[in-house]
Design an enzyme around this catalytic site. Structure first.
Site, short mmCIF file in Angstrom:
data_model
loop_
_atom_site.label_atom_id
_atom_site.label_comp_id
_atom_site.label_asym_id
_atom_site.label_seq_id
_atom_site.Cartn_x
_atom_site.Cartn_y
_atom_site.Cartn_z
N SER A 186 2.50 -3.12 8.26
CA SER A 186 2.50 -3.74 9.59
C SER A 186 3.87 -4.35 9.89
CB SER A 186 1.45 -4.84 9.68
OG SER A 186 0.19 -4.36 9.29
N SER A 203 0.81 -1.22 0.00
CA SER A 203 0.00 0.00 0.00
C SER A 203 0.85 1.27 0.00
CB SER A 203 -0.89 0.04 1.24
OG SER A 203 -1.68 -1.11 1.31
N GLU A 233 -16.00 -2.87 0.72
CA GLU A 233 -16.56 -2.47 -0.59
C GLU A 233 -15.84 -3.21 -1.72
OE1 GLU A 233 -15.67 -0.30 1.79
OE2 GLU A 233 -17.67 0.37 2.39
N GLU A 287 -3.65 -14.08 1.74
CA GLU A 287 -4.01 -13.12 2.78
C GLU A 287 -5.52 -13.03 2.94
OE1 GLU A 287 -2.94 -9.03 2.04
OE2 GLU A 287 -3.23 -8.50 4.14
#
Ligand SMILES: Cc1cc2nc3c(=O)[nH]c(=O)nc-3n(C[C@H](O)[C@H](O)[C@H](O)COP(=O)(O)OP(=O)(O)OC[C@H]3O[C@@H](n4cnc5c(N)ncnc54)[C@H](O)[C@@H]3O)c2cc1C
Length: 395
Positions: A164, A132, A368, A247
């Site tokens: 993370s 990301s 979404e 994931e």
């Protein structure tokens, strides 16, 4: 698919439970490292993974050729459910053992497999996922961190976010743009990045649950050798999708659940209260559905089949289930949950989970996006409009 447990699985679970009773600290005891967060937590995960390896419990569903036990996903799940009853965790290895390992088995070179797979199982390598960016989350293929070729390797510049465990990681799996001239899903390359490389700057981000698991990562002229490339040059989207497939298929099992709710209800004299019983029963139904969904995913992963849209169902159901069960806990605990100051004790644990549950709706693809995937891939609904090619958006 037969979900009936074989005698082998039942025997394996009993063996695991007995071993854990003898070797794992109790929840809430002084040795429970899951109470700590950040560095202490990650170090605890490393020690625990090494203990599992030494005792022959590491990589239960990994193939034997890669150092695993070669068991099916049912055995893995049986062990993890037992482990979740104790003050231990493998969460710092979710990326490494859960995603990077299986991805390297498919796309890695012989040298990469040899170098990383045994170390992962021994608890010696914590990995983070650098996908990301501030401008690329749901639209991951629109990322702009750039990898330029140079003699003997690559040089990377850009910024990642929400990474993370980046502060404590030994390696990152990095997705970067290697060719701007190509359409955005092509022209991406995946790399194994040694986190000690010069030019990596990490800033932790404090979350509302008190932990600082997230980080911003700035990459300035970071040099990577040629053998850091995972899969094909400009074929990083395929590698990333293998990784995201694992994931999205996993629903965590370390959250407090129905037994903890029953304990609270009993302690407060609410075990016979009709409304409380209804809420706990509804949570139990959710927990069981999740268990069966998890089994289906794990079984597909175990047979190296694509998880497909099923992973989106798990992701959506898991996020909703956590939110609901945390709401039941907060209605039972009331102000005690809000005012708990440490994670020792049930109120503190549920407070942490109440404050963490919303993030599950975002991590590994928002609700979404999961619904979009289901609409398009499972239900055959019209595709949503696609944005313009990357060359036009990134300049
Ligand atoms: C707990 C947690 C851990 C994470 N760990 C990592 C990690 O280790 N490494 C890593 O790389 N990333 C990590 N992430 C980041 C995560 O993958 C992204 O946050 C996620 O993909 C969403 O991207 P975004 O935050 O940029 O939101 P955006 O993509 O900007 O979305 C904003 C809003 O718009 C909606 N939206 C966007 N596009 C569409 C669309 N096409 N249709 C309908 N709605 C849309 C979204 O649903 C959302 O509500 C983590 C996130 C969380 C919460």
């Amino acid at each position: 698919m037969d979900l009936h447990e074989s005698e082998d699985v039942v025997a394996f679970r009993a063996q695991a439970a007995a071993w854990l009773e003898a070797h794992a600290p109790r929840k809430g005891s002084v040795d429970d490292f899951t109470i700590g967060r950040d560095r202490a937590f990650v170090e605890g995960c490393r020690r625990w993974q090494a203990t599992l390896f030494d005792a022959g419990w590491a990589g239960i569903s990994w193939p034997t050729e890669f150092g695993g036990l070669g068991r099916t996903a049912l055995f893995d799940l049986a062990f993890r459910v037992q482990q979740a009853r104790f003050g231990v965790s493998g969460a710092a290895f979710d990326v490494g053992i859960g995603m990077v390992g299986p991805t390297l088995m498919v796309h890695g070179t012989a040298q990469q497999k040899e170098r990383h797979l045994p170390s992962l199982l021994r608890g010696r390598e914590v990995w983070c996922q650098m996908f990301s960016e501030p401008g690329a989350g749901s639209d991951l293929a629109g990322l702009s961190t750039e990898a330029r070729r140079r003699p003997g390797g690559w040089v990377v510049n850009g910024q990642k976010v929400w990474t993370s465990y980046a502060r404590f990681a030994d390696y990152a799996i990095l997705l970067a743009r290697s060719d701007r001239a190509q359409p955005k899903h092509r022209g991406l390359t995946c790399f194994a990045l040694d986190m000690r490389t010069r030019g990596i700057e990490i800033h932790p981000i404090r979350q509302m649950n008190g932990a600082a698991e997230f980080n911003q990562v700035f990459l300035t002229d970071v040099a990577l050798p040629d053998d850091a490339v995972i899969g094909e040059v400009d074929g990083g989207w395929t590698v990333a999708n293998t990784m995201l497939g694992s994931e999205r298929g996993l629903a965590g099992d370390e959250w407090p659940g129905v037994p903890e709710l029953i304990e609270i209800a009993r302690n407060r004299g609410l075990a016979a209260d009709p409304l409380t019983r209804q809420h706990i029963a509804a949570t139990f139904v959710g927990q069981e559905i999740l268990r069966y969904l998890n089994l289906r995913v794990q079984s597909r992963l175990g047979r190296a089949e694509p998880v497909g849209a099923l992973a989106s169902i798990v992701n959506l159901f898991f996020a909703d289930h956590l939110r609901r069960s945390a709401t039941v806990a907060s209605s039972l605990l009331g102000p005690e949950l809000l005012t708990a100051r440490s994670q020792i004790g049930l109120a503190g644990r549920w407070q942490y989970h109440l404050l963490t549950a919303p993030s599950v709706r975002i991590a590994s693809g928002t609700d979404e996006i999961q619904r979009n995937i289901l609409g398009e891939r499972a239900l055959g609904l019209p595709r949503e409009p696609r944005p313009e090619p990357v060359a036009a958006t990134l300049t």
